[in-house]
Scaffold this motif. Structure first.
Motif, PDB file in Angstrom:
ATOM      1  N   MET A  53       4.453   4.749   0.807  1.00 17.62           N
ATOM      2  CA  MET A  53       4.300   3.842  -0.327  1.00 17.62           C
ATOM      3  C   MET A  53       5.624   3.236  -0.777  1.00 17.62           C
ATOM      4  O   MET A  53       5.661   2.142  -1.309  1.00 17.62           O
ATOM      5  CB  MET A  53       3.625   4.570  -1.492  1.00 17.62           C
ATOM      6  N   ARG A  54       6.722   3.958  -0.566  1.00 24.18           N
ATOM      7  CA  ARG A  54       8.023   3.384  -0.938  1.00 24.18           C
ATOM      8  C   ARG A  54       8.328   2.178  -0.045  1.00 24.18           C
ATOM      9  O   ARG A  54       8.815   1.154  -0.498  1.00 24.18           O
ATOM     10  CB  ARG A  54       9.122   4.435  -0.815  1.00 24.18           C
ATOM     11  N   LYS A  55       8.015   2.327   1.242  1.00 26.55           N
ATOM     12  CA  LYS A  55       8.236   1.220   2.169  1.00 26.55           C
ATOM     13  C   LYS A  55       7.314   0.038   1.820  1.00 26.55           C
ATOM     14  O   LYS A  55       7.754  -1.120   1.841  1.00 26.55           O
ATOM     15  CB  LYS A  55       7.929   1.689   3.599  1.00 26.55           C
ATOM     16  N   GLN A  56       6.064   0.348   1.471  1.00 27.35           N
ATOM     17  CA  GLN A  56       5.132  -0.715   1.090  1.00 27.35           C
ATOM     18  C   GLN A  56       5.660  -1.470  -0.120  1.00 27.35           C
ATOM     19  O   GLN A  56       5.636  -2.702  -0.164  1.00 27.35           O
ATOM     20  CB  GLN A  56       3.759  -0.119   0.761  1.00 27.35           C
ATOM     21  N   HIS A  57       6.131  -0.727  -1.112  1.00 26.90           N
ATOM     22  CA  HIS A  57       6.619  -1.359  -2.338  1.00 26.90           C
ATOM     23  C   HIS A  57       7.863  -2.194  -2.067  1.00 26.90           C
ATOM     24  O   HIS A  57       8.008  -3.317  -2.554  1.00 26.90           O
ATOM     25  CB  HIS A  57       6.923  -0.279  -3.378  1.00 26.90           C
TER      26      HIS A  57
END
Length: 557
Positions: free
Chosen positions: A316-320
């Motif tokens: 999710m950090r990469k997605q954000h």
């Protein structure tokens, strides 16, 4: 149409129409998605979940409504994806349990089933958040229970339930500040309303419209397209648990003998190592959704009870970071000495971005008609330009106010040149001269922008009447400096009409064609021939703009 009872066949048709209506509106629901992780896939997840339920219903035989309900619950459980999909599955899991022994449903059975679904769904969510699909389901079910003794038949009850669901959906922005900030209703709640719309249409014996008639307004959609702005209020470093982890455990007898499964205990264990937890189980398997920092730890716990299936782990950090473009943010260590001038501009399409860069733009912000950059996007771009004086060209009237606000926030001296189109921005940029002052450049660039005429070719997404013209959905439209001047099902005809209305034989000297993603080489060749034959003195340039939405953009000077 009066419906006093619901049998298996009637319920099957309700499910199938509800699923079909959700499928038709999945993309719209995706566009509303802002909570909890704004990944824009709520509609997709709910659609895939509901479709799985509908497929099981199709396979079911017999006319026992309780059996059809069990098939639906099984299909939903197996196909559930994402938070809203899992909650949807739980709503109908409780619904199904409530009607399990019913041959047919009467009014009170139907009202009780919605109520039971809400109770089950709330239990499945560790920390229920109001203003979501749960609230919409709860308010709708309550309205059904309140009305069960006063309505004439099941159609009237479903009308009451749907009406309450829509009203609740409209209130979701008041319960969730993030929705109000972005200006949309809850996407999961919208998905549930869409399913209920299908139910009611089926009970009435009607077809559902291609698009939901619920609370989604054009303003909502515009705001939703801009929901990227919401990301600016959250920093990637604030994400405590970095991995969205979903999986199912197929129970194995030998493992259960060693580690007897207890759903509540299992849920409590996982809640200590993650959040956004959803756990649902039956006799054969348990399905898990959790945000955790160490997905392997979660999987090891699940594996104690059986074999893992349907695993999905997302960073999710990469997605954000991808959404907000933090990879492109300049770090303090990379900061270089300030230059005298910087140019910030907005572009949609890789080709147009490269054209602006080749003309001297320092920072090109991706965005435009359907994805307006926020004030913060532009402010960050101004900082990224790392110059004492920065010129900003928004290239869209809907970006202008953000640009002006960003200018007020900046440490640098900023001049906003109010360009409303890409051709205006390009024409203005050509007039920039580093030896002139900020004010002088601003004046020259404004004048250049005013001297260029912009034409655009796109298609209509709905039937309408505007500027004295009747426009049919799917037809092409020619737009000259913001006004629709031509429409036709034939794109070439529209382009010829548009250019004829724009070009002044005696005044204009050059026309630039920006070929978009949906513009073909054959169309370019045909329109070039038309211009050369019709306007012999006009010089023609063609560039690959690769812009979305507008198959062609014309600049006439």
């Amino acid at each position: 149409m009066t419906v006093k009872t619901i049998d298996g066949e009637t319920f099957s048709q309700m499910v199938l129409l509800g699923a079909s209506h959700l499928t038709n509106n999945a993309k719209m629901i995706d566009a509303l998605n802002v909570f909890p992780v704004p990944d824009g896939d709520t509609g997709t997840n709910m659609n895939l979940t509901m479709t799985s339920g509908a497929e099981e219903v199709k396979k079911a035989s017999g006319n026992h409504v309780g059996s059809i309900g069990e098939s639906l619950a099984k299909g939903l459980l197996m196909g559930a994806r994402g938070n809203s999909g899992v909650i949807l599955s739980q709503l109908f899991r409780g619904f199904s349990k409530s009607i399990k022994d019913k041959e047919v449903l009467h009014i009170s059975d139907f009202a009780d089933a919605f109520d039971a679904g809400v109770e089950t769904a709330y239990k499945a969510v560790m920390k229920p958040v109001e203003g979501t699909i749960l609230t919409v389901a709860k308010d709708a079910a309550k309205a059904g229970k309140d009305a069960e003794n006063s309505v004439e038949d099941i159609v009237e009850l479903m009308e009451t339930i749907l009406k309450a669901a829509k009203a609740s959906l409209e209130r979701t922005p008041e319960l969730l500040p993030v929705l109000k900030e972005v200006g949309v209703v809850d996407s999961g709640g919208q998905g549930l309303v869409t399913v209920y719309e299908g139910f009611l249409a089926s009970l009435r014996g009607e077809e559902v419209p291609e698009q939901t008639d619920s609370q989604v307004r054009m303003d909502d959609m515009v705001s939703a397209e801009h929901h990227k702005m919401h990301q600016d209020f959250m920093d990637t470093s604030e994400i405590e648990y970095g991995y969205c982890t979903e999986f199912m455990v197929q129970f194995e007898k030998d493992k259960l003998e060693e580690n007897p499964f207890d759903e509540e205990s299992f849920r409590n264990t996982l809640s200590e190592i993650g959040d956004s937890l959803l756990v649902v189980s039956d006799d054969e398997l348990v399905k898990v959704h959790v945000h955790a920092e160490y997905p392997g730890e979660v999987l090891n716990i699940g594996q104690k009870y059986g074999s893992l299936i349907n695993l999905k782990i997302e960073n999710m950090r990469k997605q954000h970071t991808d959404i907000v473009g933090e990879d492109n943010k300049e770090t303090p260590e990379m900061k270089q000495e300030q230059s005298e001038f910087g140019i910030v501009t907005v572009a949609m399409g890789d080709g147009i971005k490269q054209l602006f860069e080749s003309l001297g733009a320092t920072v090109v912000i991706e965005g435009g008609q359907t994805m307006n950059p926020s004030t913060q996007d532009i402010a960050e771009a101004i900082n990224q330009a790392n110059a004492k004086k920065v010129i900003v060209m928004p290239n869209n009237k809907n970006v202008l106010m953000s640009a002006e606000q960003a200018a007020e926030l900046a440490d640098s001296e900023v001049e906003v040149v109010p360009t409303k189109t890409v051709p205006q921005g390009m024409s203005a940029l050509l007039m920039f001269h580093p030896d002139k002052s900020l004010e002088e450049n601003g004046k020259l660039m404004r004048n250049a922008a005013q001297d260029v005429k912009t034409g655009q070719i796109t298609y209509a997404v709905r039937d309408t009447q505007i500027d004295g013209m009747t426009i049919e959905k799917g037809n092409y439209m020619g737009i000259a400096d913001g006004s629709i001047t031509s429409t036709n099902e034939d794109k070439i005809s529209v382009m010829k009409e548009l250019l004829t209305s724009m070009i002044d034989d005696e005044e204009d000297e050059i026309i630039t064609i920006l070929q978009g993603e949906e513009g073909t080489d054959e169309e370019v060749s045909e329109i070039q021939t038309f211009i050369e034959e019709s306007f012999e003195e006009l010089e023609v340039e063609v560039h690959q703009g690769k812009q979305p939405i507008y198959s062609f953009i014309f600049s006439v000077e």
